[in-house]
Every structure is written in C-alpha cells, then in structure tokens.
Design an enzyme around this catalytic site. Structure first.
Site, short mmCIF file in Angstrom:
data_model
loop_
_atom_site.label_atom_id
_atom_site.label_comp_id
_atom_site.label_asym_id
_atom_site.label_seq_id
_atom_site.Cartn_x
_atom_site.Cartn_y
_atom_site.Cartn_z
N THR A 218 0.84 -1.19 0.00
CA THR A 218 0.00 0.00 0.00
C THR A 218 0.88 1.25 0.00
O THR A 218 2.08 1.18 -0.29
CB THR A 218 -0.96 -0.02 1.22
OG1 THR A 218 -1.92 1.03 1.06
CG2 THR A 218 -0.22 0.16 2.52
N ASN A 219 0.29 2.41 0.32
CA ASN A 219 1.03 3.67 0.36
C ASN A 219 0.50 4.51 1.52
O ASN A 219 -0.32 4.04 2.31
CB ASN A 219 0.92 4.41 -0.98
CG ASN A 219 -0.52 4.59 -1.40
OD1 ASN A 219 -1.30 5.28 -0.74
ND2 ASN A 219 -0.91 3.96 -2.51
N ARG A 220 0.94 5.74 1.62
CA ARG A 220 0.62 6.57 2.79
C ARG A 220 -0.71 7.32 2.69
O ARG A 220 -1.08 8.05 3.60
CB ARG A 220 1.75 7.60 3.02
CG ARG A 220 3.10 6.96 3.32
CD ARG A 220 4.16 8.04 3.55
NE ARG A 220 5.48 7.46 3.74
CZ ARG A 220 5.95 7.01 4.89
NH1 ARG A 220 5.19 7.06 5.96
NH2 ARG A 220 7.16 6.50 4.97
N SER A 221 -1.45 7.13 1.62
CA SER A 221 -2.70 7.89 1.45
C SER A 221 -3.73 7.49 2.52
O SER A 221 -3.96 6.31 2.78
CB SER A 221 -3.29 7.63 0.07
OG SER A 221 -4.54 8.28 -0.06
N ALA A 284 -4.85 7.06 -4.32
CA ALA A 284 -3.46 6.75 -4.66
C ALA A 284 -3.41 5.26 -5.01
O ALA A 284 -3.39 4.40 -4.13
CB ALA A 284 -2.54 7.06 -3.48
#
Length: 411
Positions: A218-221, A284
C-alpha cells in the site's frame, strides 16, 4: 468603514478567561463591518464580563445558561442554525477540551455541537504552559480535523506577569480570518451551485494489494482528500458516489463503495461511469500488485534469507476512464510528486486524456498524505496553472470543484 461582512450572521462564543473583556472589541468590529452579531456565553465568562454589556453592543439578546432555561424554545439549536460563521473567542483550555470530545454541559458547548456551519474559528487564550500542554495541543489537532480553523495565540504580556505565547490574538487578525473565510465560502458556494443534481464519482485512499492473507502492499494515502471532495460535492447538491479503500465518517447521503485493490476499484468505477458527469480520481492507486498472492501467511525461512515478490503492473484507472470517457464527461486526476511537479502534471494530463490534473508536492509542509491541509497546483489544457493553499482539504476540494465548473462552462 467598508461593510465587508454586510448581512452576514456571526455567532460569537465567549468562554471564561481574563481575555473575555476583548469580546466587546470583537462585537464592535463585526458590527462596524455590517454583520449581524449574536453572543453566547459560558457561566464562567459572565464572571469576567456582564452579558448585558455584549447585548447592548450587539443590539441582540445574549444566550446564557439562565436565558436558555427561561426560554420556551430550543434556543441553542435555533442560534446554531442562524450563524454563517462561528467564532469562539476567547477559547479557554477547558472549553477546547470539551469541544474536542463532544461534551455539551453548558449552553455554549450545546450550541457549538448543534452548529453545522463550515466557517468555524477558534481563537485560544490562556497561560503559555497550558497552551503548550500536550493535551491542549492534542485537542487543537482534533478540532482542526473536525473542521475548525485556528487563529494562533499571540506572544505578549500575560496576566501572570511575564512575556510568553498565550494572549488572545489581535482583534484585527480574528476579524480578518472571518472575513477571508466568509468571502471565500460565498465565492465558492456561488460557483458550485452549477453541480446540483449532477452525478460525481470520486475515488479515495491508498489501494491495498494482497501479499498473503495478512499482509498487503500500500502507500501513505489516508483518503482524507477524496472524502473532502465528496463532502464538498454533496454540499453543492450533487449525487455523490465515493469509491474508497477505507471507511471514514461522512454525510449519510454520500454513497460509499469500498474497493480495496486497484482491480476492484477499476471495476467499481467502470460500473458507475455509465451515467456519471464528473469523475475525480483522488485515490493513490498502487502501480504494481503480486502476480499470484500467497494463499497462506508467508513465514520467515531463515535469518539471512530474503523474499522475492513477483510483481505485475496494475490497470491504470485514470487512463482507462480518460480514454473511454463520453462527450460531456469530465475526468480529473491527481499527481502526487516529490519533484518536477508542474512538468509531471502536464505530462500526465496528456497521457491520461484528462481534463485536469491536480498536482501536489507531498514533500511540502502542510501538503500530501494524511494531512488535514493541502497545497495543490491545478493544471488544465491551454490554461495557466492555478495554485491553491495551504488550506484545509475541504477548501481545497471546493477550489477543485470550482475548476470543474469552469471546464463544464467552456464545453
């Protein structure tokens, strides 16, 4: 004096601190600028300044615990609905704590809890050590997340007899913030009326691509920007569908669909695009996913052994929608960048066949993932880039939708 607040309804909430006497200055300043001013006070505030003084200056009855009890109507709800702007000044540490935790044990906190106005401003005043306390700062952070704006305390001579940060901000600074927000709200609200009845589809959050049953890429969104866009579109009267990877609190009439992975999100978007007027890709989306996720939890094989993941590209949601859009449909994408923001946003605009790209440098202070504020540059074909922020994500969302209206008007 120019009537910059002509016919605006301003509710001044006065709490109990030595700075309460400055409420007289605020009432005068708002009245001089053409505003209708009403005041609500805590019992503690009345020990510093009589309600009658503020009633005379505002030419309106002041709401207190005593007058609430004597009234035959639900006065605090009526007053909350009346206000175009809510100003808590001075705001004590005690009242900030109550507001942050949704407590309503006096008429002022009851009124604040009943207010739905988007223009909510707090101007704290207290001892410097109380202001710097971790609990107070935590409460202020939560209030910002709840949509309150802050006019920071000033540094000056405190009641304790020394110079420090904690004084109520200057009257002119508080009034200027109220003016700025009301002017901005009026301009944006007028522009967004065009969206009433339109179907708007928005994506939000960072997609989650499974590695095994317990892990994912995943990512930081956080999804905050997408949810802010949904709220702004909903307020404008649009029919809003939000396709998100995370569930967050939002207005009940926003249709929320949860789609965690890029493939699931694309499927949901394509289902909704049949009758959509505007698509905004704020999520994102992970560029890659595992070709074959593990069916069981991956165990560590040894102290020195690594793990190789076989990744394949995810579908490009924005490009897929952009290339397939029907005449009249508006497609907006986001570009989260760490350098060359404008160049990358312009390149993305062309490659994705989008009508606008909202670029944001996630390395900037007050911008990027999991922030309550943002700083963006909106890029459209053959138009000068439009910069917005730093501002709350809700105000950024309104500015983005304002550009969407302009695009529709040019078609």
């Amino acid at each position: 004096m120019k009537k910059t607040l002509s016919d605006k309804n301003i509710l001044l909430a006065v709490t109990g601190g030595i700075a309460a006497y400055k409420a007289t200055e605020l009432v005068r300043a708002f009245v001089k600028r053409g505003a209708n001013v009403k005041v609500v006070m805590t019992p503690s505030a009345e020990t510093f300044i009589p309600a009658k003084t503020l009633a005379i200056l505002s030419k309106q009855d002041v709401l207190t615990d005593e007058t609430q009890e004597a009234s035959s109507e639900v006065a605090h709800v009526k007053l909350a609905r009346w206000a175009d702007a809510l100003v808590v000044a001075p705001a004590t540490a005690n009242t900030l704590a109550k507001m942050a935790n949704g407590l309503a044990d006096n008429v002022l906190t009851e009124t604040l809890l009943a207010s739905a106005t988007p223009v909510k401003i707090i101007a704290p005043a207290m001892n410097d050590q109380m202001w710097g306390n971790a609990a107070t700062q935590r409460n202020v952070k939560r209030l910002r997340q709840d949509g309150y704006s802050l006019v920071e305390p000033a540094t000056g001579f405190l009641a304790e007899g020394y110079e420090a940060k904690g004084r109520l901000a200057e009257t002119k600074d508080i009034v200027s913030e109220v003016e700025r927000q009301l002017v901005e709200k009026t301009a944006l609200d007028n522009g967004l009326a065009h969206l009433a009845g339109q179907k708007i589809v928005i994506t939000a959050g960072g997609t989650r691509e499974p590695i095994d049953p317990v892990r994912f890429l995943t990512n930081r969104s956080s999804g905050k920007m997408g949810y802010a866009l949904a709220e702004a579109a909903n307020t404008a009267g649009a029919d809003v569908t939000l396709i998100a990877t995370v569930q967050r609190d939002c207005s009940a009439n926003i249709n929320v669909r949860i789609a965690e992975s890029a493939e699931a999100m694309l499927q949901a978007v394509q289902e909704e695009m049949v009758d959509t007027n505007v698509f905004i890709s704020a999520a994102a989306v992970s560029d890659y996913r595992l070709k074959e996720p593990f069916t069981d939890k991956v165990k560590k094989q040894g102290d020195d052994d690594g793990l190789t993941l076989n990744l394949v590209q995810n579908p490009d949601i924005l490009k897929t929608v952009g290339m397939a859009k029907k005449p009249g449909q508006i497609v907006v994408g986001f570009a989260a960048e760490t350098k060359d923001l404008l160049a990358n946003a312009k390149a993305k605009l062309s490659k994705k066949n989008a009508d606008m790209i909202v670029g944001n440098d996630v390395t900037k202070a007050g911008a990027g993932f999991d922030q309550d504020t943002n700083v963006v540059t909106m890029v459209r074909p053959e138009q000068d880039p439009v910069e917005e922020g730093p501002a709350s994500k809700l105000n950024i969302a309104k500015a983005i939708l304002n550009q969407v209206v302009k695009i529709q008007e040019m078609q």
